[in-house]
Write a protein that holds these residues in place. Structure first.
Motif, PDB file in Angstrom:
ATOM      1  N   ARG B  83      52.592  38.180  41.626  1.00 41.21           N
ATOM      2  CA  ARG B  83      51.840  40.115  42.276  1.00 41.21           C
ATOM      3  C   ARG B  83      51.123  39.702  43.695  1.00 41.21           C
ATOM      4  NH1 ARG B  83      50.706  41.253  36.266  1.00 41.21           N
ATOM      5  NH2 ARG B  83      52.693  41.862  35.542  1.00 41.21           N
ATOM      6  N   LYS B  84      49.884  37.833  43.337  1.00 39.84           N
ATOM      7  CA  LYS B  84      49.361  38.380  44.664  1.00 39.84           C
ATOM      8  C   LYS B  84      50.614  37.978  46.105  1.00 39.84           C
ATOM      9  CE  LYS B  84      46.476  35.372  41.999  1.00 39.84           C
ATOM     10  NZ  LYS B  84      46.101  34.798  41.553  1.00 39.84           N
ATOM     11  N   MET B  88      51.124  46.706  45.880  1.00 39.08           N
ATOM     12  CA  MET B  88      52.079  48.122  45.703  1.00 39.08           C
ATOM     13  C   MET B  88      51.042  48.906  46.182  1.00 39.08           C
ATOM     14  SD  MET B  88      53.156  48.341  41.982  1.00 39.08           S
ATOM     15  CE  MET B  88      54.881  49.838  42.055  1.00 39.08           C
ATOM     16  N   PHE B  90      50.901  52.608  44.756  1.00 44.77           N
ATOM     17  CA  PHE B  90      51.044  53.873  43.462  1.00 44.77           C
ATOM     18  C   PHE B  90      51.612  55.143  44.183  1.00 44.77           C
ATOM     19  CE2 PHE B  90      49.532  49.832  41.612  1.00 44.77           C
ATOM     20  CZ  PHE B  90      50.226  49.638  40.313  1.00 44.77           C
ATOM     21  N   TYR B 106      37.747  43.558  46.237  1.00 44.62           N
ATOM     22  CA  TYR B 106      39.267  43.131  44.631  1.00 44.62           C
ATOM     23  C   TYR B 106      39.462  42.439  44.680  1.00 44.62           C
ATOM     24  CZ  TYR B 106      39.885  44.608  39.522  1.00 44.62           C
ATOM     25  OH  TYR B 106      40.431  44.240  38.608  1.00 44.62           O
ATOM     26  N   GLY B 107      40.522  42.196  45.910  1.00 43.38           N
ATOM     27  CA  GLY B 107      41.620  41.509  45.156  1.00 43.38           C
ATOM     28  C   GLY B 107      41.121  39.998  45.459  1.00 43.38           C
ATOM     29  N   ARG B 159      43.848  47.876  50.921  1.00 39.13           N
ATOM     30  CA  ARG B 159      43.635  47.085  49.247  1.00 39.13           C
ATOM     31  C   ARG B 159      44.367  45.985  49.302  1.00 39.13           C
ATOM     32  NH1 ARG B 159      42.623  50.258  43.585  1.00 39.13           N
ATOM     33  NH2 ARG B 159      44.356  49.964  44.186  1.00 39.13           N
ATOM     34  N   ALA B 160      46.271  46.927  48.921  1.00 37.75           N
ATOM     35  CA  ALA B 160      47.041  45.892  48.604  1.00 37.75           C
ATOM     36  C   ALA B 160      47.224  44.863  49.907  1.00 37.75           C
ATOM     37  CB  ALA B 160      48.170  46.937  48.632  1.00 37.75           C
ATOM     38  N   ILE B 163      45.367  40.841  49.924  1.00 32.70           N
ATOM     39  CA  ILE B 163      45.403  39.643  49.752  1.00 32.70           C
ATOM     40  C   ILE B 163      46.393  38.717  49.899  1.00 32.70           C
ATOM     41  CG2 ILE B 163      44.887  40.474  47.284  1.00 32.70           C
ATOM     42  CD1 ILE B 163      47.707  41.126  46.394  1.00 32.70           C
TER      43      ILE B 163
END
Lengths: 284, 250
Positions: B83-84, B88, B90, B106-107, B159-160, B163
């Motif tokens: 997942r890193k 994704m 949404f 956050y990530g 945010r996605a 990372i």
């Protein structure tokens, strides 16, 4: 007036009357206690030991006893309750076993408190040999509060949108990281409210502490959690039914009731303030 | 170069089969869009790629999905590191109730990065890549919930991106946005394919036609047609695809 309007009129007023009756009863109880007990409340009453066969003096040991027991209850019921709720809501699969556990917890909150009292005697007083003490009574009350704490915490967790969970996991968080950073911080205000409501209910219970540690009268304050204690609800019960001159101590009984209500009210107020602050922090 | 290879993939939700024998390859550094009527399994498919369906009880699957040649459903695969690698976005913007800065950071933080300068740089870079920096640079410490819907969605993109994923999945990212915000997001998606492989689910055919290189048309769990977007929209092979893209149903 049309027929529908008449229905509307009577329906609404019937509902209004229901609410009015409830508020009225509440006010009568509160007025009765306040009018008969408020005059007795003074600094001495709150800070002194009972004197002359509990016909004079204060109720300090009962206040201290109730506070200590509630503290033990909280130390036991809050972490276990929240832990259970996290497991049930975040980890447990939706299987028949989980549903059975959940149903059992719901039903436990309906078990009469005297049954918890007897269970406490068997388990804590006799089997674990804690004796009749603050510890036994606190743990017994803790057992009784547990279903409430679990249910309230679980409800709080359910209000967290799934988007927080999925968003966190999609960024490569482990399940526990997700719970710790993106679920718990937002569920805590709701958890606290439910938990403190449960604790304030425990603080007012008599039956579970009756056989597990509450004493009729003690000349000194408890020195440790292994001592017996006096408690406000039990003291109130004694003063209203068991005392040798009930009529003479009636005002003490009312004042005790008032202090107990005040204590519970303070706890609820604390919960409200705490929740308000946490919500505000979250919004900023 | 094939980034994702799907072969004979079936997915069941309880007794219902949601995806039927899906096989196709997704090329890296392209935008691949997945279109189809509601309930055709396109979102389910997208969520299979980063194993978000693991969260749903009672699902079953067979067949193979390879990402960089690695079977993502292999038992020894570490789903967290998978997942890193895959960001994704949404359908509904889901900013966390934290500050704008903390959302993007956050990530990084959950990955154990503590170096504040590095985090500062990464947050700035990600917000710039998501074309949001100019709008929020003066209020990084105010709540992300105060942003508009379109800004929230671009924040979720940022945010996605923070990372440093290789693939970005987008599940109808524009469905809750107004036309202007949608246009900005589409512009962003086209720009992002230089660095990332983008797979986007959309119910908006014009959107798919505008932004994607390849298009897959799903229908009731079947992959009906998959080819270059231009060809699919001008010369569809199958009658049902033509009916759908000309708006005869759906």
């Amino acid at each position: 007036m049309k027929k529908l309007d008449i229905y509307q009129f009577f329906g609404m007023n019937a509902l209004r009357m229901c609410m009015g009756i409830v508020v009225f009863i509440l006010c009568v109880i509160f007025y009765d206690i306040l009018s008969k007990g408020a005059g007795k409340i003074s600094w001495e009453f709150l800070t002194q030991m009972p004197r002359n066969g509990m016909t004079e003096g204060g109720i300090l040991p009962a206040i201290v006893g109730t506070c200590c027991v509630t503290l033990i209850t909280g130390i036991f019921a809050v972490p276990f309750g929240i832990g259970c709720a996290i497991y049930l809501n975040e980890y447990a699969k939706d299987s028949w076993q989980t549903r059975l556990i959940r149903m059992a917890i719901r039903n436990l909150s309906g078990v009469p408190s005297i049954v918890y009292g007897l269970f406490g005697v068997v388990l804590f007083v006799n089997m674990f040999k804690f004796g009749t003490s603050i510890l036994s009574a606190g743990l017994t009350l803790g057992l009784m509060t547990l279903p409430w704490t679990i249910t309230a915490s679980e409800e709080a967790l359910k209000t967290i949108p799934n988007g927080y969970r999925e968003g966190s996991l999609a960024l490569g968080a482990t399940k526990w990281q997700m719970i710790r950073t993106n679920v718990l911080p937002y569920a805590v205000p709701g958890m606290l409210t439910g938990t403190i409501l449960g604790l304030s209910r425990a603080a007012g219970e008599t039956a579970p502490i009756l056989f597990t540690g509450a004493a009729f009268f003690l000349p000194a304050l408890p020195a440790s959690i292994n001592d017996q204690f006096m408690a406000l609800p039990y003291h109130l019960y004694i003063m209203s039914t068991q005392h040798h001159s009930i009529v003479k101590v009636r005002s003490i009984a009312y004042a005790t009731a008032l202090v107990l209500i005040g204590l519970v009210f303070l706890m609820n107020l604390g919960a409200i303030i705490l929740r308000y602050h946490l919500r505000k922090q979250r919004r900023e | 170069m094939n980034k994702v290879e799907i072969s004979n993939f079936n997915f069941y939700y309880g007794q219902t089969q949601c995806l039927k024998n899906i096989s196709f390859d997704i090329t890296s550094h392209q935008v691949t869009s997945i279109i189809g009527p509601s309930g055709c399994g396109k979102s389910t498919f997208l969520r299979c790629l980063n194993r978000m369906n693991d969260l749903i009880p009672g699902v079953r699957m067979d067949g193979v999905i390879n990402i960089d040649g690695q079977d993502i459903n292999a038992p020894q695969l570490d789903v967290v590191s998978l997942r890193k690698k895959i960001g994704m976005v949404f359908q509904k913007p889901n900013p966390f109730p934290k500050t704008i800065f903390d959302n993007v950071a956050y990530g990084l933080r959950i990955n154990g990065i503590k170096d504040q300068d590095y985090i500062d740089d990464k947050v700035q870079e990600s917000l710039k890549n998501a074309v949001l920096w100019d709008e929020v640079k003066d209020r990084l410490n105010s709540s992300a919930l105060a942003l508009s819907g379109g800004q929230q969605q671009r924040l979720c993109v940022a945010r996605a991106l923070a990372i440093a994923p290789e693939i970005v999945l987008m599940d109808e990212p524009a469905s809750a946005l107004d036309p202007i915000a949608t246009a900005k997001l589409e512009e962003l998606i086209v720009k992002l394919k230089e660095k990332y492989t983008i797979i986007i689910v959309t119910h908006n055919m014009q959107q798919a036609a505008r932004i994607s290189d390849m298009t897959a048309f799903f229908m009731q769990g079947d992959l009906v047609e998959y080819k270059h977007t231009k060809q699919l929209f001008t010369h569809p092979d199958k009658k049902i695809t033509e009916d759908y893209i000309t708006g005869r149903f759906g």
